[in-house]
Design a protein around this motif. Structure first.
Motif, PDB file in Angstrom:
ATOM      1  N   UNK A 165       0.830  -1.195   0.000  1.00  0.00           N
ATOM      2  CA  UNK A 165       0.000   0.000   0.000  1.00  0.00           C
ATOM      3  C   UNK A 165       0.865   1.244   0.000  1.00  0.00           C
ATOM      4  N   UNK A 166       0.285   2.352   0.383  1.00  0.00           N
ATOM      5  CA  UNK A 166       1.030   3.614   0.343  1.00  0.00           C
ATOM      6  C   UNK A 166       2.158   3.675   1.375  1.00  0.00           C
ATOM      7  N   UNK A 167       3.162   4.474   1.063  1.00  0.00           N
ATOM      8  CA  UNK A 167       4.219   4.820   2.015  1.00  0.00           C
ATOM      9  C   UNK A 167       3.960   6.287   2.349  1.00  0.00           C
ATOM     10  N   UNK A 168       3.115   6.490   3.344  1.00  0.00           N
ATOM     11  CA  UNK A 168       2.607   7.839   3.615  1.00  0.00           C
ATOM     12  C   UNK A 168       3.701   8.817   4.024  1.00  0.00           C
ATOM     13  N   UNK A 169       4.744   8.344   4.704  1.00  0.00           N
ATOM     14  CA  UNK A 169       5.803   9.250   5.147  1.00  0.00           C
ATOM     15  C   UNK A 169       6.512   9.913   3.962  1.00  0.00           C
ATOM     16  N   UNK A 170       6.583   9.210   2.833  1.00  0.00           N
ATOM     17  CA  UNK A 170       7.208   9.758   1.625  1.00  0.00           C
ATOM     18  C   UNK A 170       6.159  10.238   0.628  1.00  0.00           C
ATOM     19  N   UNK A 184       2.415  18.066  -1.225  1.00  0.00           N
ATOM     20  CA  UNK A 184       2.151  19.486  -1.481  1.00  0.00           C
ATOM     21  C   UNK A 184       2.568  19.909  -2.889  1.00  0.00           C
ATOM     22  N   UNK A 185       2.331  19.043  -3.858  1.00  0.00           N
ATOM     23  CA  UNK A 185       2.634  19.377  -5.237  1.00  0.00           C
ATOM     24  C   UNK A 185       4.074  19.150  -5.650  1.00  0.00           C
ATOM     25  N   UNK A 186       4.944  18.842  -4.715  1.00  0.00           N
ATOM     26  CA  UNK A 186       6.344  18.540  -5.033  1.00  0.00           C
ATOM     27  C   UNK A 186       6.490  17.027  -5.192  1.00  0.00           C
ATOM     28  N   UNK A 187       7.053  16.587  -6.306  1.00  0.00           N
ATOM     29  CA  UNK A 187       7.243  15.158  -6.559  1.00  0.00           C
ATOM     30  C   UNK A 187       8.732  14.834  -6.433  1.00  0.00           C
ATOM     31  N   UNK A 188       9.038  13.681  -5.863  1.00  0.00           N
ATOM     32  CA  UNK A 188      10.426  13.268  -5.767  1.00  0.00           C
ATOM     33  C   UNK A 188      10.578  11.797  -6.106  1.00  0.00           C
ATOM     34  N   UNK A 189      11.825  11.420  -6.290  1.00  0.00           N
ATOM     35  CA  UNK A 189      12.188  10.055  -6.655  1.00  0.00           C
ATOM     36  C   UNK A 189      12.826   9.380  -5.451  1.00  0.00           C
ATOM     37  N   UNK A 218      18.189   4.176   1.081  1.00  0.00           N
ATOM     38  CA  UNK A 218      17.512   4.796  -0.053  1.00  0.00           C
ATOM     39  C   UNK A 218      17.799   6.290  -0.093  1.00  0.00           C
ATOM     40  N   UNK A 219      17.897   6.824  -1.294  1.00  0.00           N
ATOM     41  CA  UNK A 219      18.025   8.267  -1.499  1.00  0.00           C
ATOM     42  C   UNK A 219      16.682   8.826  -1.939  1.00  0.00           C
ATOM     43  N   UNK A 220      16.390  10.033  -1.475  1.00  0.00           N
ATOM     44  CA  UNK A 220      15.209  10.768  -1.908  1.00  0.00           C
ATOM     45  C   UNK A 220      15.710  12.016  -2.618  1.00  0.00           C
ATOM     46  N   UNK A 221      15.226  12.235  -3.845  1.00  0.00           N
ATOM     47  CA  UNK A 221      15.671  13.415  -4.586  1.00  0.00           C
ATOM     48  C   UNK A 221      14.514  14.005  -5.370  1.00  0.00           C
ATOM     49  N   UNK A 222      14.587  15.298  -5.562  1.00  0.00           N
ATOM     50  CA  UNK A 222      13.561  16.008  -6.310  1.00  0.00           C
ATOM     51  C   UNK A 222      13.801  17.496  -6.208  1.00  0.00           C
ATOM     52  N   UNK A 223      12.812  18.302  -6.582  1.00  0.00           N
ATOM     53  CA  UNK A 223      12.990  19.747  -6.490  1.00  0.00           C
ATOM     54  C   UNK A 223      13.290  20.168  -5.051  1.00  0.00           C
ATOM     55  N   UNK A 241      18.220  13.739   0.028  1.00  0.00           N
ATOM     56  CA  UNK A 241      18.345  13.151   1.363  1.00  0.00           C
ATOM     57  C   UNK A 241      18.654  11.662   1.253  1.00  0.00           C
ATOM     58  N   UNK A 242      19.223  11.099   2.326  1.00  0.00           N
ATOM     59  CA  UNK A 242      19.519   9.669   2.418  1.00  0.00           C
ATOM     60  C   UNK A 242      18.870   9.116   3.678  1.00  0.00           C
TER      61      UNK A 242
END
Length: 172
Positions: free
Chosen positions: A37-42, A72-77, A105-110, A114-115
């Motif tokens: 299911x969803x990963x709400x924290x991300x 909030x409209x910002x998408x990340x990978x 895992x790395x999180x990246x976007x506008x 973060x790691x």
């Protein structure tokens, strides 16, 4: 002719009983996929994990995908580094408990780099085929000061990277 057939049958039975012990079917070796299911924290809609399995025992998670992550409209990978190691801790009936280590895992976007690293605990019930994540000890270990995720993710924060549950499907 009957003597030869009897000797061949007797020799085969002797090999099975004495040479190889009790004949058993080979364990099923293949792959599994877990549809979560969803990963709400991300802010991710879905998370899919996968790995090898032997005889219904899940092995390391060697792949995972995240879809539609953001807030909030910002998408990340989300870019995971594998394998995430599954260690079976105990088994009772149809339930096997696991510790999942080496999560990275790395999180990246506008405006965000973060790691996240850590571990988790899970239990797999083979009767319904569901892996339930019991707890997650995954922490943000790095946030790029120039791309600080608008303050939404902070270093030292606990941030889960797994869904709460996964429907497990086995493939040959």
């Amino acid at each position: 002719m009957r003597g030869k057939l009897f000797r061949a049958l007797f020799a085969t039975m002797t090999v099975l009983v004495l040479g190889a012990g009790v004949a058993q079917a080979a364990p099923t070796v293949g792959r599994y996929a877990g549809y979560g299911g969803p990963v709400s924290s991300l802010g991710c809609d879905t998370n899919v994990i996968g790995g090898n399995q032997t005889g219904g025992i899940l092995a390391d998670i060697d792949e995972s995908t995240y879809e539609n992550c953001g807030q909030w409209g910002l998408m990340w990978t989300v870019s995971p580094y594998h394998p995430w190691q599954l260690h079976p801790d105990s088994q009772s009936g149809t339930v096997t408990t696991y510790t999942i280590t080496n999560i990275d895992a790395d999180v990246s976007g506008p405006f965000c780099e973060a790691t996240i690293v850590g571990s988790a605990g899970a239990s797999y019930d083979s009767a319904p085929g569901v892996l339930t994540v019991d707890y997650q000890a995954t922490t943000v270990t790095y946030v790029d000061p120039a791309n600080d995720c608008l303050g939404l993710i902070t270093q030292g924060e606990q941030l889960p990277v797994l869904a709460d549950w996964y429907d497990i499907v086995f493939f040959g």
